[in-house]
Motif scaffolding. Structure first.
Motif, PDB file in Angstrom:
ATOM      1  N   HIS A 129       0.821  -1.202   0.000  1.00 49.70           N
ATOM      2  CA  HIS A 129       0.000   0.000   0.000  1.00 49.70           C
ATOM      3  C   HIS A 129       0.856   1.252   0.000  1.00 49.70           C
ATOM      4  CE1 HIS A 129      -3.203   2.784   1.050  1.00 49.70           C
ATOM      5  NE2 HIS A 129      -2.516   3.160   2.115  1.00 49.70           N
ATOM      6  N   ILE A 130       0.454   2.248  -0.774  1.00 49.38           N
ATOM      7  CA  ILE A 130       1.150   3.533  -0.824  1.00 49.38           C
ATOM      8  C   ILE A 130       0.386   4.515   0.054  1.00 49.38           C
ATOM      9  CG2 ILE A 130       1.933   5.430  -2.283  1.00 49.38           C
ATOM     10  CD1 ILE A 130       2.004   3.455  -4.615  1.00 49.38           C
ATOM     11  N   ASN A 131       0.975   4.882   1.174  1.00 49.40           N
ATOM     12  CA  ASN A 131       0.324   5.773   2.133  1.00 49.40           C
ATOM     13  C   ASN A 131       0.668   7.219   1.782  1.00 49.40           C
ATOM     14  OD1 ASN A 131      -0.684   7.145   4.358  1.00 49.40           O
ATOM     15  ND2 ASN A 131      -0.150   5.493   5.781  1.00 49.40           N
ATOM     16  N   THR A 132      -0.159   7.814   0.939  1.00 51.15           N
ATOM     17  CA  THR A 132       0.103   9.196   0.517  1.00 51.15           C
ATOM     18  C   THR A 132      -0.052  10.178   1.676  1.00 51.15           C
ATOM     19  OG1 THR A 132      -2.218   9.361  -0.196  1.00 51.15           O
ATOM     20  CG2 THR A 132      -0.589   8.733  -1.856  1.00 51.15           C
ATOM     21  N   LYS A 133      -0.925   9.852   2.633  1.00 51.02           N
ATOM     22  CA  LYS A 133      -1.110  10.735   3.789  1.00 51.02           C
ATOM     23  C   LYS A 133       0.161  10.801   4.627  1.00 51.02           C
ATOM     24  CE  LYS A 133      -3.922  11.305   7.960  1.00 51.02           C
ATOM     25  NZ  LYS A 133      -5.012  10.729   8.785  1.00 51.02           N
ATOM     26  N   LEU A 134       0.794   9.636   4.836  1.00 48.77           N
ATOM     27  CA  LEU A 134       2.038   9.604   5.597  1.00 48.77           C
ATOM     28  C   LEU A 134       3.135  10.367   4.880  1.00 48.77           C
ATOM     29  CD1 LEU A 134       3.780   8.524   7.932  1.00 48.77           C
ATOM     30  CD2 LEU A 134       4.177   6.466   6.578  1.00 48.77           C
ATOM     31  N   LEU A 135       3.221  10.221   3.574  1.00 55.49           N
ATOM     32  CA  LEU A 135       4.247  10.938   2.810  1.00 55.49           C
ATOM     33  C   LEU A 135       4.059  12.446   2.929  1.00 55.49           C
ATOM     34  CD1 LEU A 135       4.309   8.738  -0.411  1.00 55.49           C
ATOM     35  CD2 LEU A 135       5.888   8.675   1.512  1.00 55.49           C
ATOM     36  N   ALA A 136       2.805  12.888   2.917  1.00 52.16           N
ATOM     37  CA  ALA A 136       2.534  14.324   3.042  1.00 52.16           C
ATOM     38  C   ALA A 136       2.906  14.824   4.435  1.00 52.16           C
ATOM     39  CB  ALA A 136       1.063  14.604   2.747  1.00 52.16           C
ATOM     40  N   GLU A 137       2.592  14.042   5.463  1.00 50.84           N
ATOM     41  CA  GLU A 137       2.912  14.446   6.829  1.00 50.84           C
ATOM     42  C   GLU A 137       4.415  14.513   7.061  1.00 50.84           C
ATOM     43  OE1 GLU A 137       0.913  11.637   9.251  1.00 50.84           O
ATOM     44  OE2 GLU A 137      -1.069  12.583   9.053  1.00 50.84           O
ATOM     45  N   MET A 138       5.175  13.668   6.367  1.00 49.36           N
ATOM     46  CA  MET A 138       6.626  13.652   6.527  1.00 49.36           C
ATOM     47  C   MET A 138       7.326  14.589   5.545  1.00 49.36           C
ATOM     48  SD  MET A 138       7.321   9.578   7.183  1.00 49.36           S
ATOM     49  CE  MET A 138       9.052   9.891   7.577  1.00 49.36           C
ATOM     50  N   LYS A 139       6.545  15.399   4.829  1.00 49.05           N
ATOM     51  CA  LYS A 139       7.104  16.360   3.870  1.00 49.05           C
ATOM     52  C   LYS A 139       7.970  15.665   2.829  1.00 49.05           C
ATOM     53  CE  LYS A 139       5.368  19.592   6.523  1.00 49.05           C
ATOM     54  NZ  LYS A 139       4.123  20.316   6.139  1.00 49.05           N
ATOM     55  N   MET A 140       7.498  14.525   2.328  1.00 45.25           N
ATOM     56  CA  MET A 140       8.264  13.747   1.363  1.00 45.25           C
ATOM     57  C   MET A 140       7.554  13.670   0.019  1.00 45.25           C
ATOM     58  SD  MET A 140       9.584  10.614   3.780  1.00 45.25           S
ATOM     59  CE  MET A 140      10.487   9.901   2.412  1.00 45.25           C
ATOM     60  N   GLU A 141       6.686  14.609  -0.252  1.00 42.48           N
ATOM     61  CA  GLU A 141       5.964  14.625  -1.513  1.00 42.48           C
ATOM     62  C   GLU A 141       6.906  14.964  -2.664  1.00 42.48           C
ATOM     63  OE1 GLU A 141       1.531  16.087  -0.567  1.00 42.48           O
ATOM     64  OE2 GLU A 141       3.082  17.443   0.160  1.00 42.48           O
ATOM     65  N   LYS A 142       6.766  14.243  -3.765  1.00 41.19           N
ATOM     66  CA  LYS A 142       7.584  14.449  -4.956  1.00 41.19           C
ATOM     67  C   LYS A 142       6.686  14.434  -6.179  1.00 41.19           C
ATOM     68  CE  LYS A 142      11.329  11.687  -2.877  1.00 41.19           C
ATOM     69  NZ  LYS A 142      12.218  10.506  -3.078  1.00 41.19           N
ATOM     70  N   ASP A 143       7.250  14.873  -7.299  1.00 38.38           N
ATOM     71  CA  ASP A 143       6.489  14.784  -8.550  1.00 38.38           C
ATOM     72  C   ASP A 143       6.274  13.323  -8.927  1.00 38.38           C
ATOM     73  OD1 ASP A 143       6.406  17.525  -8.708  1.00 38.38           O
ATOM     74  OD2 ASP A 143       8.209  17.673  -9.939  1.00 38.38           O
ATOM     75  N   PHE A 144       7.324  12.517  -8.745  1.00 34.35           N
ATOM     76  CA  PHE A 144       7.234  11.082  -9.022  1.00 34.35           C
ATOM     77  C   PHE A 144       7.806  10.326  -7.825  1.00 34.35           C
ATOM     78  CE2 PHE A 144       7.383  13.121 -13.154  1.00 34.35           C
ATOM     79  CZ  PHE A 144       6.357  12.489 -13.836  1.00 34.35           C
ATOM     80  N   PHE A 145       7.002   9.425  -7.269  1.00 36.02           N
ATOM     81  CA  PHE A 145       7.437   8.694  -6.082  1.00 36.02           C
ATOM     82  C   PHE A 145       7.634   7.223  -6.453  1.00 36.02           C
ATOM     83  CE2 PHE A 145       7.432   6.837  -1.888  1.00 36.02           C
ATOM     84  CZ  PHE A 145       8.035   7.820  -1.118  1.00 36.02           C
ATOM     85  N   PRO A 146       8.751   6.601  -6.024  1.00 35.12           N
ATOM     86  CA  PRO A 146       9.042   5.208  -6.398  1.00 35.12           C
ATOM     87  C   PRO A 146       8.028   4.229  -5.817  1.00 35.12           C
ATOM     88  CG  PRO A 146      10.626   6.013  -4.773  1.00 35.12           C
ATOM     89  CD  PRO A 146       9.831   7.195  -5.204  1.00 35.12           C
ATOM     90  N   VAL A 147       7.750   3.176  -6.558  1.00 42.60           N
ATOM     91  CA  VAL A 147       6.772   2.153  -6.173  1.00 42.60           C
ATOM     92  C   VAL A 147       7.496   0.859  -5.825  1.00 42.60           C
ATOM     93  CG1 VAL A 147       4.801   0.776  -6.920  1.00 42.60           C
ATOM     94  CG2 VAL A 147       5.005   3.165  -7.641  1.00 42.60           C
TER      95      VAL A 147
END
Length: 360
Positions: A79-97
Motif C-alpha cells: 500500500h502507498i500511504n500518501t497521507k504519511l508521505l505528506a505528513e513527513m514532507k516527502m511529496e515528490k512529482d514522481f514517487f518510487p513504487v
C-alpha cells in the motif's frame, strides 16, 4: 608418450575460450549497467487520482561507502500511504513504487562489511529511497538488507518481509509474548494475521482469532497447531468480547493485535465500516489485567484521550477526582501515605498498554 592436440583440438579450445570471455564481458557489462527502468506513481494536485508511469533513469551511481547495488529478482506490491508521505514532507512529482525486495548483489561499496557480490539478499527500501523496488537494479544501504536463506524462494522472501516484520514487532517488542499467554489476533486469515498466528504458536501461546468470511473460518480451522477458538464475525452478530472472556474463564486475553476498530457509535459511522470491526470498548472489555493492545488504528490514542476529557467535562469522572483529592489531604501523614499507596496499587493492578504498529 602423450600426444598433443591436433589442429582440430586447438580450434575447439580457442572457441571455448572465446565463449567464456564473451560470457565474462556480458556479466561485467550487466554489473556496470548505468540505466534502469522503474515504476513510479504521480499524484494529481487534487490528491484524488494516482497515475503510474515507467521511467528510465540514467547514470545510476556506482556502489560506494556502505551502499550495495542490487539486481531485483522479486518485489512485493504494498500500500502507498500518501497521507504519511505528506505528513513527513516527502511529496515528490514522481514517487518510487515497491519497497520490499529480494535480489542478487552486483556490486558493493568500499565500506560494506556484510555482503559481497553474488550474495542473495532480502530487505525493505527506506521511504526516502530514490529507486523503486519495481525496477531492474537498485542502490540501497547495507543496513536495510539481510541474507536470504537458501531454502526460501525470491517471491516468498519479498512477499513475507513486510508483514513478517510488523507481526514480529507487535508480538515481541510492543507486547510481552510468552508461553501460555492468551493472544487475540483479529482477521487471522490476512497476511499479517497468518504470520502473527504462526509466531504466537511457535512461542507457545494460546491463540484466538476472528474470521471475516466462511472461507476464512474454514482456513483458520485447518491450521496446525489448532487455534483455541475461531470467532466468525462475517454475519455481524458475533460478540468478540463475550467469546474471549468465555474461552479464558473470565480473565481476558493478554495480547490483542487488531485489524482496525470502531471509534464511534453506530449512529456516527457508515454501516459498511461496522460489519466486521469490533468497537474499541469491546477490546477494553476483553483485555486482561496488565494486557497489551497493539492497534493498527492511528487515531485511537488521541480519541481515547478525547473521550476521557469529555467525560471529565460532563461530570462522569467527578467522583473519581474527588476521591483522589481526599487521598491527597490525609489527617495523619502515616495513615494517609499508606492509604495512597494502597489505592495506587489498586489502580496500577488494572493497568494495560496500548501500542500502535505502523501500517507501512
Amino acid at each position: 608418450m602423450g600426444v598433443g592436440p591436433g589442429p582440430a583440438g586447438a580450434g575447439s579450445l580457442q572457441k571455448d575460450s572465446k565463449v567464456a570471455a564473451a560470457k565474462g564481458q556480458a556479466v561485467r557489462a550487466s554489473r556496470k549497467q548505468v540505466t534502469m527502468k522503474g515504476l513510479y506513481f504521480q499524484q494529481s494536485s487534487t490528491n484524488e487520482k494516482i497515475t503510474f508511469v515507467f521511467q528510465e533513469r540514467e547514470n545510476l551511481p556506482v556502489a560506494e561507502d556502505n551502499y550495495v547495488k542490487l539486481q531485483v529478482k522479486a518485489c512485493a506490491l504494498s500500500h502507498i500511504n500518501t497521507k504519511l508521505l505528506a505528513e513527513m514532507k516527502m511529496e515528490k512529482d514522481f514517487f518510487p513504487v515497491g519497497r520490499e525486495i529480494a535480489g542478487i548483489v552486483l556490486d558493493v561499496g568500499s565500506k560494506v562489511s556484510f555482503f559481497q557480490p553474488d550474495d542473495e539478499v532480502v530487505g525493505i527500501l527506506p521511504l526516502d529511497s530514490e529507486d523503486p523496488g519495481l525496477c531492474e537494479v537498485v542502490r540501497v544501504h547495507e543496513h536495510y538488507l539481510v541474507h536470504k536463506p537458501e531454502k526460501v524462494s525470491w517471491t516468498e522472501a519479498a512477499g513475507t518481509v513486510r508483514d513478517g516484520v510488523r507481526a514480529y514487532t507487535a508480538l515481541h517488542y510492543l507486547s510481552r509474548l510468552a508461553p501460555g499467554k492468551w493472544v487475540l489476533i483479529m482477521d487471522g486469515a490476512s497476511a499479517l494475521g497468518t504470520i502473527a498466528i504462526q509466531l504466537a504458536h511457535h512461542r507457545g501461546a494460546r491463540v484466538i482469532s476472528t474470521a471475516c468470511s466462511p472461507e476464512d473460518k474454514q482456513y483458520l480451522e485447518g491450521l496446525r497447531p489448532a487455534l483455541a477458538r475461531v470467532i466468525d464475525v462475517s454475519g455481524g452478530k458475533a460478540h468478540v468480547a463475550e467469546s474471549c472472556l468465555e474461552e479464558t474463564g473470565g480473565l481476558g486475553v493478554d495480547i490483542v493485535l487488531d485489524a482496525g476498530v470502531r471509534l464511534y457509535s453506530k449512529d456516527d459511522e457508515p454501516a459498511a465500516e461496522l460489519q466486521l470491526l469490533p468497537h474499541k470498548h469491546d477490546i477494553l472489555t476483553l483485555l486482561g489485567v496488565g494486557g497489551h493492545w497493539v492497534t493498527t488504528e492511528e487515531n485511537l490514542q488521541l480519541r481515547v484521550l478525547k473521550d476521557v476529557m469529555e467525560k471529565l467535562a460532563t461530570g462522569v469522572l467527578g467522583l473519581v477526582w474527588m476521591s483522589l483529592s481526599r487521598l491527597m489531604r490525609p489527617k495523619s501523614p502515616w495513615k494517609g501515605s499508606r492509604k495512597i499507596k494502597e489505592e495506587k496499587s489498586k489502580l496500577f493492578s488494572f493497568n494495560f498498554v496500548i501500542s500502535q504498529i505502523s501500517v507501512e
